[in-house]
Design a protein around this motif. Sequence first.
Motif, short mmCIF file in Angstrom:
data_model
loop_
_atom_site.label_atom_id
_atom_site.label_comp_id
_atom_site.label_asym_id
_atom_site.label_seq_id
_atom_site.Cartn_x
_atom_site.Cartn_y
_atom_site.Cartn_z
N ILE A 1 0.91 -1.10 -0.13
CA ILE A 1 -0.08 0.13 -0.25
C ILE A 1 0.96 1.28 -0.20
N LYS A 2 0.89 1.99 -1.10
CA LYS A 2 1.84 3.20 -1.17
C LYS A 2 1.16 4.30 -0.47
N PRO A 3 1.96 5.04 0.39
CA PRO A 3 1.50 6.31 0.99
C PRO A 3 1.04 7.17 -0.12
N SER A 4 0.06 8.02 0.25
CA SER A 4 -0.17 9.17 -0.25
C SER A 4 0.87 10.18 -0.85
N ARG A 5 0.89 10.68 -1.84
CA ARG A 5 2.04 11.48 -2.29
C ARG A 5 1.68 13.06 -2.20
N ALA A 6 0.37 13.09 -1.60
CA ALA A 6 -0.32 14.68 -1.71
C ALA A 6 0.52 15.23 -0.41
N ALA A 7 0.68 16.57 -0.62
CA ALA A 7 1.28 17.45 0.28
C ALA A 7 0.41 17.53 1.58
N GLY B 1 -6.84 2.19 4.05
CA GLY B 1 -6.90 3.89 3.78
C GLY B 1 -6.07 4.32 4.64
N TYR B 2 -5.80 4.12 6.00
CA TYR B 2 -4.97 4.84 6.94
C TYR B 2 -3.71 4.66 6.54
N ILE B 3 -3.30 3.49 6.18
CA ILE B 3 -1.59 3.23 5.94
C ILE B 3 -1.53 4.12 4.75
N GLU B 4 -2.41 4.18 3.73
CA GLU B 4 -2.14 5.01 2.66
C GLU B 4 -2.07 6.59 2.96
N ARG B 5 -3.12 7.04 3.78
CA ARG B 5 -3.23 8.40 4.04
C ARG B 5 -2.62 8.97 5.30
N GLY B 6 -2.37 8.19 6.18
CA GLY B 6 -1.32 8.44 7.35
C GLY B 6 -2.33 9.09 8.46
N TRP B 7 -3.43 9.32 8.16
CA TRP B 7 -4.26 9.85 9.25
C TRP B 7 -5.84 9.53 8.99
N GLY C 1 4.93 14.60 7.51
CA GLY C 1 6.61 14.58 7.55
C GLY C 1 7.00 13.89 6.53
N ILE C 2 6.67 12.81 6.04
CA ILE C 2 7.25 12.23 4.99
C ILE C 2 7.31 12.80 3.59
N ALA C 3 5.94 13.51 3.51
CA ALA C 3 5.76 14.35 2.50
C ALA C 3 6.95 15.70 2.34
N VAL C 4 7.03 15.98 3.61
CA VAL C 4 8.15 17.16 3.55
C VAL C 4 9.39 16.63 3.36
N PRO D 1 1.40 26.83 4.63
CA PRO D 1 0.11 26.42 4.22
C PRO D 1 0.11 25.20 3.27
N THR D 2 1.14 25.14 2.53
CA THR D 2 1.54 23.84 1.59
C THR D 2 1.17 22.44 2.30
N PHE D 3 1.62 22.33 3.50
CA PHE D 3 1.69 21.04 4.15
C PHE D 3 0.85 21.11 5.41
N LYS D 4 0.58 22.19 6.14
CA LYS D 4 -0.01 21.97 7.37
C LYS D 4 -1.58 21.81 7.25
N ILE D 5 -2.19 21.12 8.06
CA ILE D 5 -3.73 20.64 8.11
C ILE D 5 -4.23 21.17 9.25
N SER D 6 -5.33 21.76 9.44
CA SER D 6 -6.05 22.19 10.50
C SER D 6 -7.40 21.36 10.64
N HIS D 7 -7.98 20.69 11.85
CA HIS D 7 -9.24 20.23 11.87
C HIS D 7 -9.52 20.17 13.47
N LYS D 8 -10.57 21.04 13.87
CA LYS D 8 -11.08 20.96 14.89
C LYS D 8 -12.02 19.58 15.42
N LEU D 9 -11.77 18.97 16.12
CA LEU D 9 -12.50 17.77 16.30
C LEU D 9 -13.75 18.14 17.40
N SER D 10 -14.78 17.53 16.91
CA SER D 10 -16.22 17.42 17.88
C SER D 10 -16.19 16.36 18.80
#
Length: 414
Positions: free
Chosen positions: A142-148, A173-179, A264-267, A350-359
Amino acid sequence: MSISLMMPEKSCTCSNVGTCGTERTEMHDLRVYRNDLHLIKAQEVDKKAARLVWCNGDVGAFHYTWLRENDPHPSSRHPMSRERLVHPLDVRPDIRPEWIASHEGGGLSVRWLREDGGHLSLFGSGWLHAHRCNQDSSINSIKPSRAARPEPIEAQWSDVINDDSALLSWLDGYIERGWSIIKGVPQEKGMAIEFGKRIGTVRSSNFGFYFDVRSKAAPISNAYTANFLPLHTDLPHYEMPPGLQILHCLSNDAVGGASLLADGIAVAEHLKRNEPDVFSCLSQNRLPFRFQDADSEFNARHPIIECNELNEPTYINWSNSTIAPLDSSFEKIRSIQSAIRRFVTLIESPTFKISHKLSPGEALVFDNRRMLHGREAFQPETGYRHFQGCYLDTAEVMSRRNALARCHQHVEFI
């Protein structure tokens, strides 16, 4: 001594195979290897090795020493434990079989000389194909996603808890996306542990078997404050940091407090392509990390970018909170500091950072050795914020996924 190569038989009469073809050859391996998909088309032998060509054109060469070490015969591999019995010193460096025969149904028979066991061993052609030279059977299929900024894999709690096929799909899906974001989690304490046990064995740490992330009067970690928490990986002060982290949101009413992530792998791959000097500095220097409290002191050294033997980035180790004073040579420290600043600049961009407020009722699950995580500052006077979390090792995730893949007849393994 010459080795005879018998031509393929019309049918296989060896006792340790059922009907050649789709039936599995007994390799004392719980994985399914389809002989009928990997029939041996041609073969040749010499004094040291057998060379096979499969119907799809793939080629593999097998040293006789390797075949003897991986002999599936019950005298060489225990049929119940499936663990190897033959000892390395029992295999002569110049071992040569008496004869070798391939079968149209998908097997390779090897008759060993008396001094090398004297028995007949049958290797499945599908098994040999999967383990041919230059084909690492442990490579992640399962290849990790290459998206930033990879999108999370989403799932419903009731599905991944109750349905093994849904859990397998989620793991892929988790292994591919990382989260991942899991929704519909009961708003009860202990759910992070319950999900961890669904995958494997939950790992304890200096924060306990599980941990409560909330603002505390006497914090032993910056995570237990209301402060901004920079992007980091957890527990680089351990010799082997945990792989998977679960954070279950029980309450998140305070102003602020969004969860932050970066791949971090994308970075690291970006740096390898575009800034090789920075990549080399971060991957070749082992930096000190330390955690201290009244009862413990942990120390470990890791490169920020950890690579495999092909110099491909595989793990990230970074925590501004727990990095110890740099102790490299005087000449190196400035270049290491510069590389760290560049790495942090990228993960915060902004290229790499993701923000998500959990409910409440959501769980954030992420690969702690790939996805850096952090938190925006929050105002505790405006509401309560409480997460409960736990860790698992990466090996637990991979083991669970592969065991489920066996049950669901997947051919690809990790």
